[in-house]
Design a protein around this motif. Structure first.
Motif, short mmCIF file in Angstrom:
data_model
loop_
_atom_site.label_atom_id
_atom_site.label_comp_id
_atom_site.label_asym_id
_atom_site.label_seq_id
_atom_site.Cartn_x
_atom_site.Cartn_y
_atom_site.Cartn_z
N GLU A 1 -8.37 4.20 -1.72
CA GLU A 1 -9.53 3.63 -1.04
C GLU A 1 -9.79 4.26 0.32
O GLU A 1 -10.80 3.97 0.96
N ILE A 2 -8.87 5.11 0.78
CA ILE A 2 -9.03 5.74 2.09
C ILE A 2 -10.18 6.73 2.04
O ILE A 2 -10.28 7.55 1.12
N ASN B 1 0.82 -1.22 0.00
CA ASN B 1 0.00 0.00 0.00
C ASN B 1 0.85 1.27 0.00
O ASN B 1 0.34 2.35 -0.28
N SER C 1 -12.54 -2.25 6.59
CA SER C 1 -12.06 -2.95 5.40
C SER C 1 -11.26 -4.20 5.73
O SER C 1 -11.12 -5.09 4.88
N GLN D 1 -4.69 0.60 4.07
CA GLN D 1 -5.48 0.74 2.85
C GLN D 1 -4.69 1.45 1.76
O GLN D 1 -3.85 2.30 2.06
N ALA E 1 -10.98 2.14 7.37
CA ALA E 1 -9.80 1.28 7.24
C ALA E 1 -9.97 0.01 8.07
O ALA E 1 -9.70 -1.10 7.59
#
Length: 477
Positions: free
Chosen positions: A289-290, A216, A302, A285, A299
Motif C-alpha cells: 500500500e506504500i 506490517n 492513511s 503501512q 502513509a
C-alpha cells in the motif's frame, strides 16, 4: 606511434599542485565554504529522494519491509568508499573529486573515464531527484483540489495521458539558476534548507513511531532475500551525496582539514536518519500500500493525519531540491575540472567574472537534466545513476591503495584506517551491487563509455594540458 608511446600518453599522471599555481584568474573558483556549510551540502546531497520518494518505490516493488536492510548494505559500501574519498580530499583539495583523484594516482585514461562517467551520472541524479520532487508536488496539488492536465504530470508511460513531467523540468532549471548566482548563495541556501529537511525527517520519526503496526513487517522478505541487494543497488544513489560535495574542494576555505570531516559527518548523519525513517515507513503501512511517489505523505494520510501529510509534502519538496542542487554542483565542477585540464574544450572552464562560478556548464547541465527528468521514469534514471557512481567508487578505492604505495611521502590530513581492508571492502561491495543491476542498465552504461572512448582518442588525448606541455609519462613532480 608505437604501443609503448601510446601507453605513456594515456597513463601520464596529473601532478599535485595548488590551483593557484596552475590556473589563470578566469579559471579559478571563489573560496567561501566552511566545515558546516560543506557538511550541509553533503547532507543535502544524501538525504532527499532516497528517503522521501525512492524508499517507498523500492519497498513497494522490490524489497518490501526489508528496504531498511537495502539501505544498510548500500551504507556499508558507501562508508568504505567515503573513507577513501576523505583521504584523497585531504591530499588533493581540487575540483573534480573522483575524476581528479583518478587522474593524479592512476593516469589520464582512468581520470578521463571516471570523469566522463560522472558527467552522465550526476546529471541523472539531478534528474531522478527532480522527479521525486515532482511526485510530492503533485500530491500537494491533489490535496488542495487543484487539477492540472494529465499531459504535464509525468513522463511517458508513467500514467494515463502523461507526456512530460513539467514540474521536474522546472525544478532542474530553477536549481541551475541558484547555482549561477554564486557559491556563497549556494552555501547559504543549502544550510537553511538542509536544517528544514533534517527537522522534517525527525518529525516523521517522532510522530510515525506511534502508528507502527508490527504486522506490517510480515513477511519481511516478500520478494526473497536476494531482493535486498537489488534494492541496495537501486537506492545506492541515496547514500553518496558526499561525493558531489567533494567536488567543491576549491570553494572551501580550508579544504585539507574540512573536507575529510564533512564527508564523514554527512554520511553518519544521513544513515542514522535513513534507518529510522524506513523503519517507520514500512511499519505504518503494508508494503503493498506504500505509494511509490509520495510514500510518507500517503502513509500519514492513511492513519488519519492529512495535515502532517501536507507538511511532509511541502518539506519533501524543499528538502529534495537541495539534492538537485548538490549534484548539479557536482557535475558542473567535474566538467569544469576536465575542461581546465584540456580533456574537454577549455571554453567550458571559463568562470563568471564577478561570481566566479562556471555559468556556461551550469546552464548546459540544467537544460540536460531537465530533459532527462521530463521524459524518463524514476527507476530507469536511478539505476543508470547507480552503476556509474559504483564504478567511481571502485576506481577511488583502488586509487587510494595505489597512491599509498607510489606516493607515501604526500602529506595526508586524514589517513583511512585498516588499509587495505577498508578499500577492498568498498571494491567488493560496489562490484556486488553493480552485478545486481538489470542488464539494460549495463548496456546503456557501456554505450556511454564507448562514446567516451571515441572522444578521448579523437580529441582529449592530444588536447590535454599534459600533452601540450610535453609532460613526462608519469607527470609526477
Amino acid at each position: 606511434m608505437s604501443i609503448a608511446e601510446l601507453r605513456s600518453q594515456i597513463m601520464r599522471r596529473k601532478p599535485i599542485t595548488r590551483v593557484e599555481d596552475e590556473a589563470p584568474a578566469d579559471e579559478r573558483l571563489a573560496r567561501s565554504l566552511g566545515l558546516w556549510q560543506l557538511t550541509a551540502i553533503g547532507v543535502g546531497g544524501i538525504i532527499g529522494a532516497g528517503v522521501f520518494s525512492l524508499a517507498g518505490a523500492v519497498a513497494h516493488d522490490v524489497t518490501g519491509p526489508a528496504v531498511l536492510l537495502s539501505f544498510l548494505v548500500a551504507g556499508i559500501a558507501s562508508a568504505a568508499a567515503a573513507l577513501c574519498y576523505a583521504e584523497f580530499a585531504g591530499m588533493i583539495p581540487k575540483a573534480g573529486s573522483a575524476y581528479t583523484y583518478g587522474y593524479v594516482s592512476l593516469g589520464e585514461i582512468f581520470g578521463w573515464f571516471i570523469g566522463w562517467d560522472l558527467l552522465l551520472e550526476y546529471v541523472a541524479v539531478a534528474a531522478v531527484v527532480a522527479i521525486g520532487v515532482s511526485g510530492y508536488f503533485r500530491f500537494l496539488l491533489d490535496g488542495i483540489g487543484l487539477e492540472l492536465p494529465n499531459w504535464m504530470m509525468g513522463a511517458p508511460g508513467t500514467g494515463e495521458g502523461h507526456q512530460v513531467d513539467l514540474f521536474a523540468m522546472l525544478f532542474c532549471l530553477g536549481s541551475a539558476f541558484v547555482l549561477s548566482r554564486g557559491i556563497r548563495s549556494v552555501g547559504r541556501f543549502e544550510s537553511v534548507f538542509v536544517a528544514v529537511k533534517v527537522a522534517l525527517v525527525v518529525l516523521i520519526v517522532v510522530l510515525g513511531v506511534f502508528h507502527i503496526d508490527s504486522s506490517n513487517y510480515t513477511p519481511y522478505f516478500p520478494f526473497g532475500t536476494a531482493a535486498v541487494f537489488t534494492g541496495a543497488a537501486t537506492v545506492f544513489f541515496a547514500v553518496f551525496g558526499y561525493d558531489a560535495m567533494s567536488t567543491a574542494a576549491e570553494e572551501s576555505v580550508d579544504a585539507e582539514k574540512h573536507l575529510p570531516k564533512a564527508i564523514i559527518y554527512s554520511l553518519a548523519i544521513a544513515m542514522t536518519l535513513y534507518v529510522l525513517a524506513t523503519l517507520v515507513l514500512t511499519g505504518m503501512q503494508k508494503y503493498t500500500e506504500i505509494s511509490p511517489d509520495s510514500g510518507f505523505s500517503t502513509a500519514f494520510e492513511s492513519v488519519g493525519m492529512p495535515g502532517v501529510a501536507n507538511i511532509i509534502a511541502i518539506g519533501a519538496i524543499v528538502g529534495i531540491i537541495t539534492v538537485v542542487l548538490t549534484f548539479m554542483l557536482g557535475v558542473t565542477r567535474v566538467w569544469f575540472a576536465m575542461s581546465r585540464d584540456g580533456l574537454l574544450p577549455e571554453w567550458f572552464a571559463k568562470t563568471h567574472p564577478v561570481r566566479k562560478v562556471p555559468t556556461r556548464v551550469t546552464w548546459i547541465v540544467g537544460i540536460g537534466s531537465a530533459i532527462m527528468a521530463g521524459f524518463l521514469n524514476i527507476r530507469t534514471v536511478a539505476e543508470l545513476t547507480n552503476i556509474g557512481i559504483l564504478m567511481a567508487f571502485v576506481v577511488v578505492c583502488l586509487a587510494v591503495m595505489v597512491f599509498r604505495r607510489t606516493r607515501p611521502e604526500v602529506p595526508r590530513t586524514f589517513r583511512l584506517p585498516l588499509m587495505p581492508l577498508v578499500p577492498i571492502v568498498g571494491v567488493v561491495f560496489s562490484v556486488w551491487l553493480m552485478v545486481s543491476l538489470r542488464w539494460e542498465t549495463w548496456v546503456r552504461f557501456v554505450v556511454w563509455l564507448l562514446i567516451g572512448l571515441v572522444i578521448y582518442f579523437a580529441y582529449s588525448r592530444t588536447h590535454s594540458k599534459l600533452a601540450r606541455t610535453a609532460a613526462t609519462p608519469t607527470g609526477d613532480q
